[in-house]
Design a protein around this motif. Structure first.
Motif, mmCIF file in Angstrom:
data_model
loop_
_atom_site.group_PDB
_atom_site.id
_atom_site.type_symbol
_atom_site.label_atom_id
_atom_site.label_comp_id
_atom_site.label_asym_id
_atom_site.label_seq_id
_atom_site.Cartn_x
_atom_site.Cartn_y
_atom_site.Cartn_z
ATOM 1 N N VAL A 1 -82.839 54.217 -0.583
ATOM 2 C CA VAL A 1 -82.051 53.228 -1.332
ATOM 3 C C VAL A 1 -82.945 52.409 -2.254
ATOM 4 O O VAL A 1 -82.626 52.173 -3.423
ATOM 5 C CB VAL A 1 -81.287 52.303 -0.362
ATOM 6 N N LEU A 2 -84.096 51.990 -1.745
ATOM 7 C CA LEU A 2 -85.003 51.130 -2.512
ATOM 8 C C LEU A 2 -85.802 51.868 -3.573
ATOM 9 O O LEU A 2 -86.147 51.310 -4.612
ATOM 10 C CB LEU A 2 -85.990 50.444 -1.558
ATOM 11 N N GLY A 3 -86.150 53.119 -3.275
ATOM 12 C CA GLY A 3 -87.049 53.845 -4.162
ATOM 13 C C GLY A 3 -88.499 53.603 -3.810
ATOM 14 O O GLY A 3 -89.389 53.778 -4.640
ATOM 15 N N GLY A 4 -88.769 53.188 -2.578
ATOM 16 C CA GLY A 4 -90.128 52.920 -2.130
ATOM 17 C C GLY A 4 -90.129 52.448 -0.691
ATOM 18 O O GLY A 4 -89.077 52.287 -0.060
ATOM 19 N N ASP A 5 -91.341 52.217 -0.182
ATOM 20 C CA ASP A 5 -91.506 51.779 1.200
ATOM 21 C C ASP A 5 -91.272 50.274 1.300
ATOM 22 O O ASP A 5 -92.012 49.483 0.702
ATOM 23 C CB ASP A 5 -92.924 52.128 1.674
ATOM 24 N N TRP A 6 -90.285 49.851 2.057
ATOM 25 C CA TRP A 6 -89.933 48.434 2.176
ATOM 26 C C TRP A 6 -91.077 47.602 2.751
ATOM 27 O O TRP A 6 -91.160 46.400 2.498
ATOM 28 C CB TRP A 6 -88.672 48.265 3.023
ATOM 29 N N HIS A 7 -91.978 48.224 3.498
ATOM 30 C CA HIS A 7 -93.131 47.486 4.015
ATOM 31 C C HIS A 7 -93.982 46.902 2.889
ATOM 32 O O HIS A 7 -94.704 45.932 3.090
ATOM 33 C CB HIS A 7 -94.036 48.404 4.855
ATOM 34 N N SER A 8 -93.943 47.535 1.714
ATOM 35 C CA SER A 8 -94.783 47.130 0.600
ATOM 36 C C SER A 8 -94.175 45.989 -0.215
ATOM 37 O O SER A 8 -94.709 45.647 -1.274
ATOM 38 C CB SER A 8 -95.036 48.323 -0.337
ATOM 39 N N ALA A 9 -93.110 45.388 0.249
ATOM 40 C CA ALA A 9 -92.427 44.354 -0.521
ATOM 41 C C ALA A 9 -91.948 43.221 0.387
ATOM 42 O O ALA A 9 -92.055 43.304 1.619
ATOM 43 C CB ALA A 9 -91.243 44.967 -1.270
ATOM 44 N N ARG A 10 -91.456 42.165 -0.239
ATOM 45 C CA ARG A 10 -90.895 41.040 0.517
ATOM 46 C C ARG A 10 -89.512 41.419 1.035
ATOM 47 O O ARG A 10 -88.473 40.920 0.581
ATOM 48 C CB ARG A 10 -90.811 39.792 -0.365
ATOM 49 N N LEU A 11 -89.513 42.311 1.994
ATOM 50 C CA LEU A 11 -88.270 42.837 2.543
ATOM 51 C C LEU A 11 -88.384 42.983 4.052
ATOM 52 O O LEU A 11 -89.479 43.168 4.584
ATOM 53 C CB LEU A 11 -87.942 44.199 1.927
ATOM 54 N N ALA A 12 -87.260 42.897 4.728
ATOM 55 C CA ALA A 12 -87.210 43.108 6.177
ATOM 56 C C ALA A 12 -86.077 44.077 6.483
ATOM 57 O O ALA A 12 -85.030 44.072 5.811
ATOM 58 C CB ALA A 12 -86.994 41.790 6.914
ATOM 59 N N LEU A 13 -86.302 44.918 7.476
ATOM 60 C CA LEU A 13 -85.302 45.891 7.908
ATOM 61 C C LEU A 13 -84.880 45.561 9.324
ATOM 62 O O LEU A 13 -85.720 45.467 10.224
ATOM 63 C CB LEU A 13 -85.888 47.309 7.850
ATOM 64 N N ASN A 14 -83.578 45.359 9.534
ATOM 65 C CA ASN A 14 -83.051 45.033 10.858
ATOM 66 C C ASN A 14 -81.972 46.024 11.266
ATOM 67 O O ASN A 14 -81.289 46.610 10.414
ATOM 68 C CB ASN A 14 -82.471 43.613 10.874
ATOM 69 N N ILE A 15 -81.835 46.209 12.571
ATOM 70 C CA ILE A 15 -80.799 47.085 13.117
ATOM 71 C C ILE A 15 -79.728 46.247 13.790
ATOM 72 O O ILE A 15 -80.045 45.338 14.568
ATOM 73 C CB ILE A 15 -81.386 48.078 14.138
ATOM 74 N N ALA A 16 -78.467 46.530 13.483
ATOM 75 C CA ALA A 16 -77.337 45.857 14.131
ATOM 76 C C ALA A 16 -76.597 46.871 15.003
ATOM 77 O O ALA A 16 -76.438 48.037 14.623
ATOM 78 C CB ALA A 16 -76.385 45.270 13.089
#
Length: 303
Positions: free
Chosen positions: A122-137
């Motif tokens: 979705v992002l077009g890159g690794d979310w670790h490399s940006a000001r982003l967080a991934l959570n599971i619901a």
């Protein structure tokens, strides 16, 4: 947890049918062609399906457990805290369990891996490399026991590398890491208290700075406690990324060119299966005024 190592050598239908039935019974007359049985020609009602949240929508809040009664979405063009980028399904042995998967379980780790891959797409890159967080619901415990087997992957924008609390944003994150993005980590001027890293102040790479994001490595599978004790191993892995990023030899001179700062996942993320460690080049002897990407030995000399 973060480490700085320098040169350490979130009714109406029913009533209508009831009224029609009462009228027929009151007349006591069978309509032509009917057999008098009012039930055998009606198809059986299917079992109600468990509630499943939608993907590709945004939410005003972050919740690790989603309840149908309080489920709410908003247009991604409006303020929101999270975006559901994928809704997956637990299958196999995990789906047959009576109890919902919890952090540390193989089932949740597999879900986390699926979320990670979909987030990258979705992002077009690794979310670790940006000001982003991934959570599971996940579904509620009663919903799980009632047959719900979904998990939702939520992406959020965060304030900084140090403060990963989600912040309000407008617009979808789809394609957010393609091209020049303000979300992607760049250069920083670390603020220290003594020899301890306090926080990383983001700056332009053309401004004086002492740190730069160089990449992410995936740590091998180990417990959280084992990882905490293996900071020298993380340092070594980051130093290898620094050498490749700056185009300098990964040899005995490297510690005299730069040190490392690394940010691992949080303990909760680690238990869910995230092993992505963020690495930063650390210049403890001099201020830098350009990116060290491809700088070479002359641009990042050994001192």
């Amino acid at each position: 947890m973060r480490r700085l190592l320098g040169r350490a050598p979130e009714v109406l239908t029913a009533l209508a049918l009831a009224a029609a039935g009462a009228a027929l019974l009151a007349g006591c007359v069978r309509p032509g062609g009917s057999d008098g049985d009012l039930t055998d020609d009606w198809p059986a009602l299917s079992a109600p399906l468990p509630f499943t949240p939608a993907s590709g929508v945004c939410m005003p809040r972050i919740t690790p457990v989603v309840q149908a009664a309080t489920y709410e979405t908003v247009d991604c063009a409006r303020n929101h805290l999270a975006e559901a980028v994928h809704v997956g399904t637990f299958t196999g042995a995990v789906a047959r369990q009576r109890e919902r998967p919890e952090p540390g379980s193989p089932g949740l780790r597999a879900a986390r891996a699926e979320c990670d891959q979909r987030a990258r797409e979705v992002l077009g890159g690794d979310w670790h490399s940006a000001r982003l967080a991934l959570n599971i619901a996940l579904p509620t415990v009663p919903a799980w026991r009632g047959g719900a087997r979904w998990f939702r992957c939520d992406l959020s924008e965060t304030n900084s590398i140090d403060n990963t609390r989600p912040i309000n944003r407008t617009g979808s994150l789809r394609g957010a890491m393609i091209g020049d993005s303000a979300l992607v980590h760049g250069c920083f001027d670390p603020k220290l208290i003594g020899d301890n890293l306090n926080y990383m102040a983001p700056v332009l790479c053309t401004e004086p700075h002492r740190a730069e994001f160089v990449g992410v490595y995936v740590e091998r599978d180990m417990s959280w406690d084992e990882f905490v004790k293996a900071d020298q191993q993380a340092h070594k892995r980051c130093m290898a990324l620094i050498a490749a990023f700056a185009a300098v030899p990964n040899n005995s001179d490297l510690p005299y060119r730069a040190g490392s700062i690394f940010y691992p996942p949080s303990q909760r993320e680690w238990q869910e299966g995230d092993r992505g460690v963020r690495c930063f080049l650390w210049s403890d002897d001099r201020k830098l005024t350009r990116s060290m990407r491809g700088a070479g030995p002359q641009g990042l000399p050994a001192i």
